[in-house]
Design a protein around this motif. Structure first.
Motif, PDB file in Angstrom:
ATOM      1  N   THR A 264     -18.976  56.490  10.269  1.00 60.71           N
ATOM      2  CA  THR A 264     -18.632  58.010   9.871  1.00 60.71           C
ATOM      3  C   THR A 264     -17.545  58.263   8.700  1.00 60.71           C
ATOM      4  N   PHE A 265     -17.668  59.193   8.143  1.00 62.56           N
ATOM      5  CA  PHE A 265     -16.693  59.455   6.962  1.00 62.56           C
ATOM      6  C   PHE A 265     -16.186  60.939   7.045  1.00 62.56           C
ATOM      7  N   HIS A 266     -15.780  61.184   8.090  1.00 62.76           N
ATOM      8  CA  HIS A 266     -15.404  62.787   8.496  1.00 62.76           C
ATOM      9  C   HIS A 266     -14.333  63.132   7.647  1.00 62.76           C
ATOM     10  N   GLY A 267     -14.577  64.297   6.955  1.00 64.33           N
ATOM     11  CA  GLY A 267     -13.603  64.982   6.095  1.00 64.33           C
ATOM     12  C   GLY A 267     -13.530  64.339   4.744  1.00 64.33           C
ATOM     13  N   HIS A 268     -14.476  63.562   4.400  1.00 63.21           N
ATOM     14  CA  HIS A 268     -14.151  62.839   3.145  1.00 63.21           C
ATOM     15  C   HIS A 268     -14.420  63.621   1.891  1.00 63.21           C
ATOM     16  N   GLU A 269     -14.970  64.905   1.979  1.00 67.32           N
ATOM     17  CA  GLU A 269     -15.024  65.727   1.021  1.00 67.32           C
ATOM     18  C   GLU A 269     -13.897  66.467   0.755  1.00 67.32           C
ATOM     19  N   PHE A 270     -12.956  66.861   1.750  1.00 73.79           N
ATOM     20  CA  PHE A 270     -11.735  67.509   1.729  1.00 73.79           C
ATOM     21  C   PHE A 270     -10.697  66.725   1.160  1.00 73.79           C
ATOM     22  N   LEU A 271     -10.512  65.461   1.801  1.00 73.75           N
ATOM     23  CA  LEU A 271      -9.559  64.519   1.235  1.00 73.75           C
ATOM     24  C   LEU A 271      -9.895  64.302  -0.113  1.00 73.75           C
ATOM     25  N   GLY A 272     -11.365  63.846  -0.576  1.00 68.74           N
ATOM     26  CA  GLY A 272     -11.568  63.619  -1.981  1.00 68.74           C
ATOM     27  C   GLY A 272     -11.160  64.795  -2.878  1.00 68.74           C
TER      28      GLY A 272
ATOM     29  N   ILE B  99     -15.159  59.898  -3.544  1.00 66.81           N
ATOM     30  CA  ILE B  99     -14.127  59.203  -3.470  1.00 66.81           C
ATOM     31  C   ILE B  99     -13.142  59.050  -2.278  1.00 66.81           C
ATOM     32  N   GLY B 100     -13.519  60.046  -1.368  1.00 66.85           N
ATOM     33  CA  GLY B 100     -12.779  60.092  -0.004  1.00 66.85           C
ATOM     34  C   GLY B 100     -13.365  59.180   0.689  1.00 66.85           C
ATOM     35  N   LYS B 101     -14.607  58.617   0.708  1.00 71.94           N
ATOM     36  CA  LYS B 101     -15.057  57.853   1.763  1.00 71.94           C
ATOM     37  C   LYS B 101     -14.413  56.546   2.098  1.00 71.94           C
ATOM     38  N   ALA B 102     -13.741  55.970   1.078  1.00 73.31           N
ATOM     39  CA  ALA B 102     -13.027  54.612   1.483  1.00 73.31           C
ATOM     40  C   ALA B 102     -12.008  54.988   2.562  1.00 73.31           C
ATOM     41  N   PRO B 103     -11.030  55.832   2.163  1.00 76.77           N
ATOM     42  CA  PRO B 103      -9.811  56.027   3.082  1.00 76.77           C
ATOM     43  C   PRO B 103     -10.337  56.858   4.569  1.00 76.77           C
ATOM     44  N   THR B 104     -11.522  57.575   4.715  1.00 77.26           N
ATOM     45  CA  THR B 104     -12.050  58.357   5.854  1.00 77.26           C
ATOM     46  C   THR B 104     -13.147  57.256   6.585  1.00 77.26           C
ATOM     47  N   LYS B 105     -13.468  56.280   6.161  1.00 72.96           N
ATOM     48  CA  LYS B 105     -14.441  55.352   6.699  1.00 72.96           C
ATOM     49  C   LYS B 105     -13.931  54.776   8.060  1.00 72.96           C
TER      50      LYS B 105
ATOM     51  N   LEU C  46     -14.710  51.804  -3.048  1.00 74.88           N
ATOM     52  CA  LEU C  46     -15.984  52.230  -2.338  1.00 74.88           C
ATOM     53  C   LEU C  46     -17.117  50.826  -2.330  1.00 74.88           C
ATOM     54  N   LYS C  47     -16.748  49.743  -3.161  1.00 75.38           N
ATOM     55  CA  LYS C  47     -17.718  48.875  -3.177  1.00 75.38           C
ATOM     56  C   LYS C  47     -17.738  48.209  -1.852  1.00 75.38           C
ATOM     57  N   GLY C  48     -19.009  47.695  -1.676  1.00 72.12           N
ATOM     58  CA  GLY C  48     -19.321  46.596  -0.329  1.00 72.12           C
ATOM     59  C   GLY C  48     -20.039  47.365   0.839  1.00 72.12           C
ATOM     60  N   VAL C  49     -20.552  46.526   1.409  1.00 76.30           N
ATOM     61  CA  VAL C  49     -21.272  47.086   2.804  1.00 76.30           C
ATOM     62  C   VAL C  49     -20.391  46.342   3.720  1.00 76.30           C
ATOM     63  N   GLU C  50     -20.279  46.937   4.917  1.00 78.71           N
ATOM     64  CA  GLU C  50     -19.546  46.269   6.152  1.00 78.71           C
ATOM     65  C   GLU C  50     -20.672  46.692   7.421  1.00 78.71           C
ATOM     66  N   GLU C  51     -20.793  45.587   8.365  1.00 72.24           N
ATOM     67  CA  GLU C  51     -21.506  45.850   9.177  1.00 72.24           C
ATOM     68  C   GLU C  51     -20.885  45.696  10.732  1.00 72.24           C
ATOM     69  N   VAL C  52     -21.247  46.190  11.552  1.00 75.34           N
ATOM     70  CA  VAL C  52     -20.707  46.391  12.722  1.00 75.34           C
ATOM     71  C   VAL C  52     -21.727  46.672  13.838  1.00 75.34           C
ATOM     72  N   GLU C  53     -21.892  45.613  14.874  1.00 72.86           N
ATOM     73  CA  GLU C  53     -22.913  45.759  15.889  1.00 72.86           C
ATOM     74  C   GLU C  53     -24.212  46.071  15.370  1.00 72.86           C
TER      75      GLU C  53
END
Length: 472
Positions: free
Chosen positions: A304-312, A289-295, A246-253
């Motif tokens: 977007t982090f679509h469905g991160h709660e369900f996956l988490g 916890i589901g945000k990294a694999p759904t990012k 979950l660590k770190g910040v990415e930048e796109v556009e």
């Protein structure tokens, strides 16, 4: 330096132990955490450790016989220790010892030693202090490593060379972080560097023992102190590497997302102000916890982090299995909290319908208040106006939920008409039709089509049964 034990509530016990030791020609000292907490004026521990330079087992048996001949003494011959449970206390007696370790085990080879040998083998200077109970110097503080100064300065330092201390027993690395978190002490610089150097040794420690220390960190006043140290030293990647993802910040556009690792630490600290419930704090730790694999970055939308709660929520079970945490109601509770963690927020931002509120009540059940505690902790914005707005919105939704609950009674929902009654109405045997009709009743109540009422449910079942070709 002498410690005045005259006002200590265990003085009578200490006097008995002192007299028994003198009769046996044995030395005896209080050591470890009890001494530390006494000097810190913290709540007295109910675990008290005693060291003798002779036989700890013989001293324990003699003390038990003096206090009450019926007292049971638990003996651990391998380590030369014995334990007595007396009133609300656990008294452990050990013969002073030297220890030596092999590379693949944290279980030491033990041989007899002096008090100083025993103090050297302790994890930290603040835990290596002893108070004499011997008659000639009763109450004297014996502090060869200047632990009292470290105590005053709030420093965690090892009595001997730190890399060797942590290599010998790698659990001490977790204990260092735990004490840093629970006491809000600083790990001395060389000691902190040694943990990072020896971090891989943690692999020889059982996950059960690691979790005992980890849960003490989670229950500390400000868990982020310990969690940050676990990440900084590299220990966290051997325990919950999914959090590091979950660590770190990415930048796109030109668009970025927040650092979800540090956000998580804030949420855990926020929730810890309002609850001592261990598993609710765990829900805060794992809520994203589901945000990294759904990012995902979506053109025109952003991150977007679509469905991160369900996956988490699904990841929770895998994590609990790996971490040797309980897989029963506690795990299911954390799963539920993670899965529902964004639902109240969605109700705040939308014009929430009664049916949406009923469904949330149905899904959260008796844990509704805990879910709101988690959601409020999830507000980490530093903008005070935004904070106030979110909190007002939460209060508004809480009022609406209370109104719906009083009207529709769907928390801990029980169908107003039972499967047995439906079978009797239509002369049916158990089968899929019963399940279909009960599900339709539940959905109708949650959607507000009928009241949560027996007579309304019965009428509804008759209409729906006819659609299935059933007649009374």
């Amino acid at each position: 330096m002498f410690i005045n034990l005259n006002q200590n509530k265990n003085l009578k016990l200490f006097k008995i132990i002192s007299e028994v030791a003198a009769r046996n020609n044995q030395s005896v000292y209080i050591v470890g955490g009890y001494v530390r907490d006494l000097l810190m004026k913290r709540k007295a521990s109910t675990d008290i450790d005693f060291v003798t330079e002779q036989s700890g087992i013989e001293l324990a048996q003699s003390v038990a016989g003096e206090i009450d001949p019926k007292l049971k003494v638990s003996v651990f011959k391998t380590y030369g220790t014995a334990m007595i449970k007396y009133k609300d206390l656990e008294l452990e007696f050990v013969g002073a010892r030297k220890e030596s370790y092999t590379e693949n085990s944290r279980k030491p080879e033990v041989e007899g030693g002096t008090l100083e040998d025993d103090q050297k083998r302790r994890d930290f200077t603040i835990n290596a202090m002893a108070i004499s109970l011997n008659k000639d110097n009763f109450g004297e503080l014996i502090d060869p490593f200047n632990g009292i100064e470290d105590l005053e300065k709030g420093i965690l330092r090892t009595p001997l060379e730190p890399a060797q201390t942590y290599s010998d027993d790698p659990l001490r690395m977790m204990r260092a972080v735990r004490f840093a978190s629970t006491l809000q002490f600083t790990i001395e610089e060389n000691s902190l560097a040694a943990i990072s150097k020896e971090v891989e040794r943690i692999k020889i420690v059982s996950m059960e023992r690691i979790m005992v220390e980890f849960n003490k960190i989670m229950l500390s006043e400000k868990p982020s102190i310990g969690l940050s140290l676990l990440e900084r030293t590299g220990l966290l990647k051997y325990i919950i590497p999914e959090l590091i993802e979950l660590k770190g910040v990415e930048e796109v556009e030109g668009q970025t997302h927040k650092d979800n690792f540090y956000h998580t630490l804030e949420v855990v600290d926020n929730i810890s102000v309002n609850t001592d419930k261990l598993w609710l704090r765990w829900a805060a730790l794992l809520h994203d916890i589901g945000k990294a694999p759904t990012k995902k970055f979506v053109e025109g939308t952003g991150w977007t982090f679509h469905g991160h709660e369900f996956l988490g929520s699904k990841m929770v079970k895998t994590l609990f299995q790996k971490l040797k945490l309980p897989l029963g109601p506690d795990m299911k509770y954390v799963q539920k909290m993670v899965k529902l963690s964004s639902r109240p927020i969605a109700l705040i931002t939308d014009d929430a319908s009664d049916s949406a509120l009923r469904r949330l009540l149905f899904d959260a059940g008796e844990d509704m208040e805990d879910l709101f505690t988690l959601c409020k902790a999830d507000i980490t914005t530093k903008n005070s106006k935004k904070q106030d707005k979110f909190k007002r919105n939460f209060e508004y939704v809480a009022v609406k939920i209370k109104e719906v609950e009083e009207k529709d009674q769907v928390r801990n929902f029980q169908p107003p008409i039972s499967g047995e009654e439906i079978m009797e109405m239509f002369a049916l045997k158990p089968g899929r039709e019963i399940g279909i009709l009960k599900e339709k009743v539940k959905e109708a109540i949650l959607e507000g089509e009928i009241l949560n009422d027996h007579d309304e449910a019965k009428k509804f079942v008759i209409v729906e049964a006819e659609k299935l070709g059933l007649k009374i």
